[in-house]
Design a protein around this motif. Sequence first.
Motif, mmCIF file in Angstrom:
data_model
loop_
_atom_site.group_PDB
_atom_site.id
_atom_site.type_symbol
_atom_site.label_atom_id
_atom_site.label_comp_id
_atom_site.label_asym_id
_atom_site.label_seq_id
_atom_site.Cartn_x
_atom_site.Cartn_y
_atom_site.Cartn_z
ATOM 1 N N ARG A 197 51.335 38.695 32.244
ATOM 2 C CA ARG A 197 51.689 39.953 31.705
ATOM 3 C C ARG A 197 53.164 40.269 31.982
ATOM 4 O O ARG A 197 53.828 40.097 33.009
ATOM 5 N N GLU A 251 55.677 42.019 32.583
ATOM 6 C CA GLU A 251 55.729 43.193 33.337
ATOM 7 C C GLU A 251 57.165 43.803 33.049
ATOM 8 O O GLU A 251 58.193 42.857 33.022
ATOM 9 N N VAL A 304 55.018 38.270 44.876
ATOM 10 C CA VAL A 304 53.608 37.959 44.041
ATOM 11 C C VAL A 304 53.133 39.383 44.001
ATOM 12 O O VAL A 304 51.902 39.224 43.288
ATOM 13 N N MET A 305 53.402 40.272 44.772
ATOM 14 C CA MET A 305 52.888 41.597 44.608
ATOM 15 C C MET A 305 52.914 42.151 43.183
ATOM 16 O O MET A 305 51.847 42.561 42.652
ATOM 17 N N ARG A 306 53.926 42.125 42.331
ATOM 18 C CA ARG A 306 54.035 42.352 41.037
ATOM 19 C C ARG A 306 54.479 41.063 40.239
ATOM 20 O O ARG A 306 55.747 41.292 40.090
ATOM 21 N N GLY A 307 53.736 40.264 39.943
ATOM 22 C CA GLY A 307 54.523 39.017 39.222
ATOM 23 C C GLY A 307 54.075 39.146 37.860
ATOM 24 O O GLY A 307 53.724 40.323 37.369
ATOM 25 N N PHE A 323 50.226 35.642 37.192
ATOM 26 C CA PHE A 323 49.353 35.863 38.692
ATOM 27 C C PHE A 323 48.240 35.491 38.624
ATOM 28 O O PHE A 323 47.455 35.352 37.600
ATOM 29 N N MET A 357 44.084 36.000 38.948
ATOM 30 C CA MET A 357 43.338 37.073 39.132
ATOM 31 C C MET A 357 41.730 36.559 38.920
ATOM 32 O O MET A 357 41.542 35.519 38.470
ATOM 33 N N ILE A 368 42.096 49.221 29.287
ATOM 34 C CA ILE A 368 40.920 48.335 29.133
ATOM 35 C C ILE A 368 40.000 49.409 28.706
ATOM 36 O O ILE A 368 38.899 49.013 28.015
ATOM 37 N N VAL A 420 44.247 46.409 44.756
ATOM 38 C CA VAL A 420 43.758 44.942 44.884
ATOM 39 C C VAL A 420 42.659 44.809 44.140
ATOM 40 O O VAL A 420 42.282 43.526 43.861
ATOM 41 N N GLY A 421 41.956 45.749 43.620
ATOM 42 C CA GLY A 421 40.617 45.351 42.622
ATOM 43 C C GLY A 421 40.564 46.576 41.906
ATOM 44 O O GLY A 421 41.041 47.620 42.026
ATOM 45 N N HIS A 422 39.785 46.236 40.798
ATOM 46 C CA HIS A 422 39.666 47.386 39.789
ATOM 47 C C HIS A 422 38.433 47.071 38.979
ATOM 48 O O HIS A 422 38.367 45.732 38.589
ATOM 49 N N GLY A 467 37.972 43.114 38.261
ATOM 50 C CA GLY A 467 39.080 42.227 38.549
ATOM 51 C C GLY A 467 39.494 42.522 40.156
ATOM 52 O O GLY A 467 39.357 43.351 40.668
ATOM 53 N N ILE A 468 40.055 41.241 40.540
ATOM 54 C CA ILE A 468 40.572 41.300 41.941
ATOM 55 C C ILE A 468 42.034 40.476 41.597
ATOM 56 O O ILE A 468 41.823 39.604 41.240
ATOM 57 N N GLY A 469 42.836 40.962 42.276
ATOM 58 C CA GLY A 469 44.286 40.502 42.403
ATOM 59 C C GLY A 469 44.549 39.460 43.563
ATOM 60 O O GLY A 469 44.855 39.743 44.281
ATOM 61 N N ARG A 504 48.138 38.723 44.542
ATOM 62 C CA ARG A 504 48.560 40.077 45.094
ATOM 63 C C ARG A 504 48.200 40.212 46.457
ATOM 64 O O ARG A 504 48.628 40.501 47.325
HETATM 65 P P1 ATP Z 1 48.825 47.561 38.154
HETATM 66 O O1 ATP Z 1 48.374 49.062 37.929
HETATM 67 O O2 ATP Z 1 48.996 47.293 39.568
HETATM 68 O O3 ATP Z 1 49.740 47.357 37.003
HETATM 69 P P2 ATP Z 1 46.589 47.068 36.552
HETATM 70 O O4 ATP Z 1 45.729 48.119 36.699
HETATM 71 O O5 ATP Z 1 47.394 46.662 35.370
HETATM 72 O O6 ATP Z 1 47.358 46.641 37.702
HETATM 73 P P3 ATP Z 1 44.354 45.490 36.294
HETATM 74 O O7 ATP Z 1 44.281 45.157 34.889
HETATM 75 O O8 ATP Z 1 43.234 46.389 36.874
HETATM 76 O O9 ATP Z 1 45.620 45.607 36.705
HETATM 77 O O10 ATP Z 1 44.059 44.024 36.728
HETATM 78 C C1 ATP Z 1 43.005 43.618 38.028
HETATM 79 C C2 ATP Z 1 43.910 43.506 39.256
HETATM 80 O O11 ATP Z 1 44.897 42.434 39.051
HETATM 81 C C3 ATP Z 1 44.590 44.687 39.932
HETATM 82 O O12 ATP Z 1 44.034 45.467 40.498
HETATM 83 C C4 ATP Z 1 45.923 44.090 40.681
HETATM 84 O O13 ATP Z 1 45.391 43.856 42.120
HETATM 85 C C5 ATP Z 1 45.968 42.673 39.800
HETATM 86 N N1 ATP Z 1 47.385 42.713 39.134
HETATM 87 C C6 ATP Z 1 47.468 43.367 38.045
HETATM 88 N N2 ATP Z 1 48.771 43.249 37.618
HETATM 89 C C7 ATP Z 1 49.253 42.309 38.522
HETATM 90 C C8 ATP Z 1 50.779 41.790 38.666
HETATM 91 N N3 ATP Z 1 51.680 42.202 37.818
HETATM 92 N N4 ATP Z 1 50.825 40.956 39.754
HETATM 93 C C9 ATP Z 1 50.015 40.755 40.596
HETATM 94 N N5 ATP Z 1 48.709 41.132 40.501
HETATM 95 C C10 ATP Z 1 48.458 41.851 39.450
#
Ligand code: ATP
Length: 448
Positions: free
Chosen positions: A140, A142, A149-152, A155, A157, A202, A285-287, A319-321, A324
């Motif tokens: 993505r 971003e 790697v927290m917001r890469g 990444f 998943m 989504i 960390v998860g959604h 999803g699980i990051g 992250r």
């Molecule tokens: P965020 O709100 O942090 O941008 P997201 O809601 O867009 O995340 P999801 O589509 O829910 O992300 O993706 C599932 C999981 O992937 C997230 O819960 C998160 O832990 C992880 N994730 C999402 N974007 C990133 C990123 N840029 N770098 C690392 N991990 C990510």
Amino acid sequence: MRLSKFFMPILREAPREAEIVSHQLMLRCGMIRQETSGIYSWLPLGYRVLTRIMDIIRKEQARAGSLEMLMPTIQPAELWKCSGRYDDYGKEMLRITDRRENEMLYGPTNEEMITDIVRSSVQSYRDLPLNLFHIQWKFRDEIRPRFGVMRGREFLMKDGYSFDLTAEDGRHAYNKMFVAYLRTFAAMGLKAIPMRAETGPIGGNMSHEFLILAETGESQVFFDSAFHEKDWSTFSIDYDDRDAVAKVVEEFTSMYAATEEMHDPKRFATEVPEERRVTGRGIEVGHIFFFGTKYSEPMGCTVLGPDGKEITLQSGSYGIGVSRLVAAIIEASHDDAGIVWPQPVAPFDLGLVNLRQGDAATDAASEKLYEELVKAGLDVLYDDRNDRAGEKFARMDLIGLPWQVVVGPRGIKAGTVEIKNRATGERQDVPLERVVEHMRDACMEVPA
Ligand code: ATP
Ligand code: MG
């Protein structure tokens, strides 16, 4: 593993660009290396943690009845035009054109592809329910990649997808993943609080995010302090028991917890007594989402029911990051000296430190212990380098293995080694002949 043969490029100081402690520590320990903005290589120490996290995820997914597969990183644009998301996704999507001028993209997620797989291979109601997942790199683009790697941008998943005949079955699939996530994060030594979430791009009609509390978290969160008292590390579950699974979900969702977007101050004030209202920051960390027929409908993902009529499938995604999580765990578990790994995700179970490399007695005792510990099935990082004791201690504290077994000349004379618990700092002298048993007990996996 002998440290003399390992590749762990330690930095004395954290590079200035690292703003948060997890990023600093990951760089200092030589876990990752940035290749370009938001894109990282995983060096051996970091990759070990990533692998342990994946193992924990896989185990619980299997228990919950999800099947592992692997879809590619590159996808045809066509699929996304079909669902209508090709335009919606905007600049976050990395679009690629191949030599034949075909439009491709680097997958930011896989709803379209999995729906395509299921619609073309599943024809009968008898083939359902289905729950499939993979662990794969996502891209993505971003706007602001940051915090390592927290917001890469690239990444790792874990993303899973459920397909069911009825909304009720779909709900059960969602509930199972809800519980599986609670158990997965608990198995990593984490408390991840499920919070009502927006469904975002989504889409869909039910969603929860799982957040770990940390000051550096990007989301503001509001929740009932009752979550702090809850011990969810131990509960067991029969995933086929719908009522039991639903009861756990109900138990967790009845306590107030919301991210900023979903926060309702009025409800918070009426439902939660003042002394239990907590405001803090969290890391997602998860959604999980239940979106019904959002993708099945436009993509024609149907099966024939018992009466020969077409049924549009009910789906959810989970999803699980994974990458992250490595950073999130460090944010949640570190001190001034370095990382403090929870045992289940530690890159090694223990560090064996030979305090006086070159001394015949300590060398012999260390070598023997190393061999025995490895034979006992423990993952050992053996510091056999010829460095000063102070440097060895600092390095071990920095990389944060749960246990340090220290072999020094004085102890060897007395027939003991010192075992240090990295988390509590507690030290204990243990007779040489009891070390293996002692460590095996200490590192034994907690049964889930
Ligand atoms: P965020 O709100 O942090 O941008 P997201 O809601 O867009 O995340 P999801 O589509 O829910 O992300 O993706 C599932 C999981 O992937 C997230 O819960 C998160 O832990 C992880 N994730 C999402 N974007 C990133 C990123 N840029 N770098 C690392 N991990 C990510
Ligand atoms: Mg999300």
